[in-house]
Design a protein around this motif. Structure first.
Motif, PDB file in Angstrom:
ATOM      1  N   GLN A 141      16.054  72.513 -12.927  1.00  0.00           N
ATOM      2  CA  GLN A 141      17.137  73.417 -12.580  1.00  0.00           C
ATOM      3  C   GLN A 141      16.618  74.816 -12.262  1.00  0.00           C
ATOM      4  N   ILE A 142      17.218  75.451 -11.265  1.00  0.00           N
ATOM      5  CA  ILE A 142      16.955  76.877 -11.054  1.00  0.00           C
ATOM      6  C   ILE A 142      17.599  77.623 -12.213  1.00  0.00           C
ATOM      7  N   HIS A 143      16.844  78.495 -12.844  1.00  0.00           N
ATOM      8  CA  HIS A 143      17.284  79.125 -14.082  1.00  0.00           C
ATOM      9  C   HIS A 143      18.112  80.385 -13.800  1.00  0.00           C
ATOM     10  N   SER A 144      19.384  80.322 -14.135  1.00  0.00           N
ATOM     11  CA  SER A 144      20.282  81.484 -14.133  1.00  0.00           C
ATOM     12  C   SER A 144      20.421  82.154 -12.775  1.00  0.00           C
ATOM     13  N   ILE A 145      21.014  81.467 -11.825  1.00  0.00           N
ATOM     14  CA  ILE A 145      21.316  82.124 -10.560  1.00  0.00           C
ATOM     15  C   ILE A 145      22.574  82.974 -10.713  1.00  0.00           C
TER      16      ILE A 145
END
Length: 323
Positions: A141-145
């Motif tokens: 997962q991309i962390h904290s967009i």
């Protein structure tokens, strides 16, 4: 998708996951850490604690584990545990990239993590995660967009993520901040060759911060698996910090404030997995009681009164100290 495994699980706790953010590094913003962890926060002490939590979680039906590159040595601790239990093949493993851990195993570092959603960071951290977790990693997962994240418009990054997906990795994203709903909706529009890129979303949702709910419902309807983080509001919904209304409802159920807070999230039809961030096995056992909590309309109405304005909630969260 790996989460199809959870859909066939029959244990009451299969929709509760274990997040290792609180035990993968010595410093974090959760309230009560001085009591939960004590003074010994050495690498080996937290490795042992993480393994005890994983043992207990698996034995009690938990089948999703959540880590991240920025959670200290969480990936390493999880990889060690998985390697020690080759017979376990039904755990779904999710990790995140986009933040780099910079605290050097200190609780008073000037900066604990640095955010970068660029392609180079993805490639570096993807290799680091693969080196530890190998083919046990299911979800990245991309962390904290946030709505202004460059990851939302970076076509080269999207192509690299799509290539990882073609190789069998599920691609997702997590969100933070008062504009989570905007970030979720923007991410739902990201496509590669006409196909949606993201298959999961992980967002903060709890009794105090509910603003992402409509967008999470939209994501669920679009076929994404929704993972809920910070359901305990970084300890603000646990004893002894819980607000009076939550304490009263918990007393009526004869269970802990934590179980009620998690149950409130579990009842949402779009919530696929709700994360426990327990730091002790006692906390974990209490958290898992959420699976059997039944809240009536009056209790739900009283808990609805706890909701805060999103910017106020995130401002307070931003003031929590790393300790």
């Amino acid at each position: 998708m790996p989460f199809a495994r959870l859909a066939t699980a029959t244990t009451p706790t299969c929709h509760i996951g274990l997040g290792l953010a609180a035990v993968g590094r010595p410093g974090y913003i959760n309230l009560g850490r001085e009591h939960d962890l004590g003074e010994d926060r050495s690498v080996e002490a937290l490795r042992t604690r993480s393994h005890a939590l994983l043992d207990a979680a698996y034995a009690q039906g938990v089948r999703y584990v959540d880590v991240a590159r920025s959670y200290g040595r969480s990936e390493e601790f999880l990889a060690d545990w998985l390697n020690a239990h080759p017979e376990i093949d039904d755990i779904v493993v999710g990790s995140k990239w986009g933040y780099t851990y910079t605290a050097g195993w200190s609780t008073d570092a000037e900066r604990h993590e640095v955010k970068d959603h660029g392609l180079a960071t993805f490639e570096r951290q993807r290799a680091e995660s693969a080196g530890l977790l190998g083919d046990r990693l299911d979800l990245y997962q991309i962390h904290s967009i946030t709505p202004d994240s460059p990851a939302l418009g970076d076509k080269k990054l999207h192509a690299a993520l799509a290539e990882a997906a073609a190789q069998g990795l599920t691609i997702g994203f997590s969100t933070s901040g008062p504009a989570q709903a905007d970030a979720i909706r923007a991410a739902l529009e990201v496509t590669v060759e006409g196909r949606p890129l993201f298959r999961t979303v992980q967002s903060t949702y709890n009794a105090l911060e509910t603003s992402a709910a409509p967008a999470l419902a939209e994501a669920h309807d679009a076929g994404l698996t929704v993972i809920v983080k910070e359901a305990m509001a970084n300890g603000r919904l646990a004893e002894p910090y819980a607000p009076d209304a939550l304490r009263a409802v918990a007393a009526e159920t004869s269970l802990g404030c934590d179980a009620v807070a998690l149950a409130l999230v579990l009842r949402e039809p779009w919530a696929g997995v709700v994360l426990s961030g327990a730091a002790t096995t006692v906390q974990l056992a209490s958290n898992l009681h959420a699976a059997v909590v039944d809240l009536d309309d009056d209790q739900l109405a009283r808990l609805a009164g706890l909701v805060e304005e999103p910017r106020a909630y995130w401002e307070r969260r931003g003031q929590l100290p790393w300790h």
